[in-house]
Design a protein around this motif. Structure first.
Motif, PDB file in Angstrom:
ATOM      1  N   GLY A   1      91.739   4.966 -48.817  1.00 56.07           N
ATOM      2  CA  GLY A   1      90.523   4.178 -48.757  1.00 56.07           C
ATOM      3  C   GLY A   1      90.530   3.197 -47.606  1.00 56.07           C
ATOM      4  N   TRP A   2      89.343   2.873 -47.165  1.00 55.76           N
ATOM      5  CA  TRP A   2      89.143   1.766 -46.237  1.00 55.76           C
ATOM      6  C   TRP A   2      88.446   0.651 -47.006  1.00 55.76           C
ATOM      7  N   TYR A   3      88.994  -0.532 -46.889  1.00 51.14           N
ATOM      8  CA  TYR A   3      88.428  -1.719 -47.493  1.00 51.14           C
ATOM      9  C   TYR A   3      88.123  -2.721 -46.381  1.00 51.14           C
TER      10      TYR A   3
ATOM     11  N   GLU B   1      86.380  -5.585 -50.397  1.00 50.89           N
ATOM     12  CA  GLU B   1      85.542  -4.573 -51.024  1.00 50.89           C
ATOM     13  C   GLU B   1      85.862  -3.195 -50.473  1.00 50.89           C
ATOM     14  N   LEU B   2      85.658  -2.211 -51.324  1.00 50.42           N
ATOM     15  CA  LEU B   2      85.844  -0.831 -50.918  1.00 50.42           C
ATOM     16  C   LEU B   2      84.691  -0.411 -50.018  1.00 50.42           C
ATOM     17  N   VAL B   3      85.030   0.187 -48.897  1.00 56.28           N
ATOM     18  CA  VAL B   3      84.029   0.701 -47.968  1.00 56.28           C
ATOM     19  C   VAL B   3      83.860   2.203 -48.141  1.00 56.28           C
ATOM     20  N   ALA B   4      84.977   2.911 -48.128  1.00 57.42           N
ATOM     21  CA  ALA B   4      84.938   4.373 -48.233  1.00 57.42           C
ATOM     22  C   ALA B   4      86.285   4.859 -48.733  1.00 57.42           C
ATOM     23  N   ARG B   5      86.251   6.005 -49.395  1.00 53.53           N
ATOM     24  CA  ARG B   5      87.494   6.563 -49.924  1.00 53.53           C
ATOM     25  C   ARG B   5      87.416   8.080 -49.828  1.00 53.53           C
ATOM     26  N   ILE B   6      88.556   8.665 -49.536  1.00 55.60           N
ATOM     27  CA  ILE B   6      88.640  10.124 -49.497  1.00 55.60           C
ATOM     28  C   ILE B   6      89.805  10.560 -50.372  1.00 55.60           C
TER      29      ILE B   6
ATOM     30  N   VAL C   1      87.641  -7.932 -41.589  1.00 53.40           N
ATOM     31  CA  VAL C   1      88.941  -7.298 -41.367  1.00 53.40           C
ATOM     32  C   VAL C   1      88.955  -6.036 -42.223  1.00 53.40           C
ATOM     33  N   TYR C   2      89.264  -4.933 -41.592  1.00 52.89           N
ATOM     34  CA  TYR C   2      89.270  -3.643 -42.280  1.00 52.89           C
ATOM     35  C   TYR C   2      90.712  -3.227 -42.567  1.00 52.89           C
ATOM     36  N   TYR C   3      90.926  -2.825 -43.808  1.00 59.32           N
ATOM     37  CA  TYR C   3      92.260  -2.459 -44.275  1.00 59.32           C
ATOM     38  C   TYR C   3      92.280  -1.016 -44.760  1.00 59.32           C
TER      39      TYR C   3
END
Length: 117
Positions: free
Chosen positions: A37-39, A48-53, A94-96
């Motif tokens: 996932g990208w948070y 917050e969750l942005v996208a998940r695969i 900030v993207y994690y």
């Protein structure tokens, strides 16, 4: 020990694009065993969750980024990507990167995204 390193962040104008990468390293480690996932976390806000695969390739996205962001993975390269298009000032954060399965969870250190004219 598994390490995740994000890259690709930076300053972009509204309407612009960025591609984030998350490279995983570690001995005897395969990202194919994980959902990825990208948070993101903006100042003063919760992460917050942005996208998940998922392992099978299915994806989900936050409503705020649907149609603009695309998550993908290259298991052979142990890398996950987040293509971000039509960026808005509210996307600044900030993207994690996060890897998770039933036994483990890992986080990267984050990469900064600034959206400003």
């Amino acid at each position: 020990q598994v390490q995740l390193v994000e890259s690709g962040g930076g300053l972009v104008q509204p309407g612009g694009s960025l591609r984030l990468s998350c490279a995983a390293s570690g001995s005897s480690f395969s990202i194919s065993d994980y959902a990825v996932g990208w948070y993101r976390q903006a100042p003063g806000k919760q992460r917050e969750l942005v996208a998940r695969i998922f392992r099978g390739g299915s994806t989900n996205y936050a409503d705020s980024v649907k149609g603009r962001f695309t998550i993908s993975r290259d298991d052979a390269k142990r890398t996950v990507y987040l293509q971000m298009n039509s960026l808005k000032p509210e996307d600044a954060a900030v993207y994690y990167c996060n890897l998770v399965n039933y036994a483990s969870a890992y986080w990267g250190q984050g990469t900064h995204v600034t959206v400003s004219s």
